[in-house]
Write an enzyme that holds these catalytic residues in place. Sequence first.
Site, PDB file in Angstrom:
ATOM      1  N   SER A 101       0.857  -1.189   0.000  1.00 62.55           N
ATOM      2  CA  SER A 101       0.000   0.000   0.000  1.00 62.55           C
ATOM      3  C   SER A 101       0.888   1.232   0.000  1.00 62.55           C
ATOM      4  CB  SER A 101      -0.918   0.019   1.233  1.00 62.55           C
ATOM      5  OG  SER A 101      -0.239   0.567   2.350  1.00 62.55           O
ATOM      6  N   TYR A 120       0.854  -0.287   9.841  1.00 62.12           N
ATOM      7  CA  TYR A 120       0.549  -0.655   8.455  1.00 62.12           C
ATOM      8  C   TYR A 120       1.519   0.005   7.484  1.00 62.12           C
ATOM      9  CZ  TYR A 120      -2.441  -1.703   4.413  1.00 62.12           C
ATOM     10  OH  TYR A 120      -2.934  -2.165   3.215  1.00 62.12           O
TER      11      TYR A 120
END
Length: 306
Positions: free
Chosen positions: A152, A164
């Site tokens: 991502s 993340y």
Amino acid sequence: MGNRLEGKVAVVTGAGRGVGRGVALLMAEEGAKVVVNDLGCEVDGSGSSHAPADSVVEEINARGGEAVANYDNMALMEGGEAVMQQAVDAYGQVDVLANCVGSLRDRMIWQMTPEDWDRVLTNNVKSVFTATKFACILFRQQRSGRIVNMTSDAGLGDVGRSNYAAASEAIIGLTRTVGRDMGRYGVTCNAISPMVETRLFPGSVDAYRVASVEAPTRDERAGIFSPESVGWEGAGWPDDPENVAPLAVYLCTYASPNINCNVFGVRGGSIYLYSNPRVERAVQKWGNFTMDEMDVLFPKMIGTGF
């Protein structure tokens, strides 16, 4: 059905839902025999269920393809080994690996617990490592193979997602290094940063973050500036996770053997190639810098706008 992967065997991890499901379905449509791996866990990485993997296998078989389900946990070394062994036992070989496992535990950095951090790093990064390690043992022996990793753009800066973001950048670094480790053996490794709607990101692509008047949009952080499309053609919608599959499957074919160590983005009907890091500015001295020199030289190098 196409034939771009005819005679190939693909392992797709995290293939029970979202991006992984779309990749597995298109792999099968292009002629690959597919091992559909999914632990069946929740968004935060907890729990397990056979239903997601079984559902995709049934869908592939109903369409005339060939697939088997695997429920191993890719965050464990034995899971990465087991899924490759199952592929060899079922189909005699492994040619393609698509790593699509992911989980989220969003917290602001001052609220982030060690468990929040470890769970996301383990589920997202170690799952790529384990499957890739055991796939590369086979790929090195056979002098061929294709690897695609989902990542991502959280590492470009995303509110409340330090874990993340760290995992996403780790996957990018792993992708580049594996590509260099394995390129001499005819193996390529690339990454894709999808901007789509999934269980991890259940809103529109611009609503994934905490709203802020000052913060740039996700596209702006990624350096993507494109006009809005007039209309969507064909099946699906701009944020459909299945939009990622054509690029992922293409990178797993043997049509472009020199595409290696790259990071691509997919958003709506667009595909992007992200640049690799490079040195933008430098100051040099034959010797170590003094603090007085830093006071003068560093602002000249960086400028006043940073």
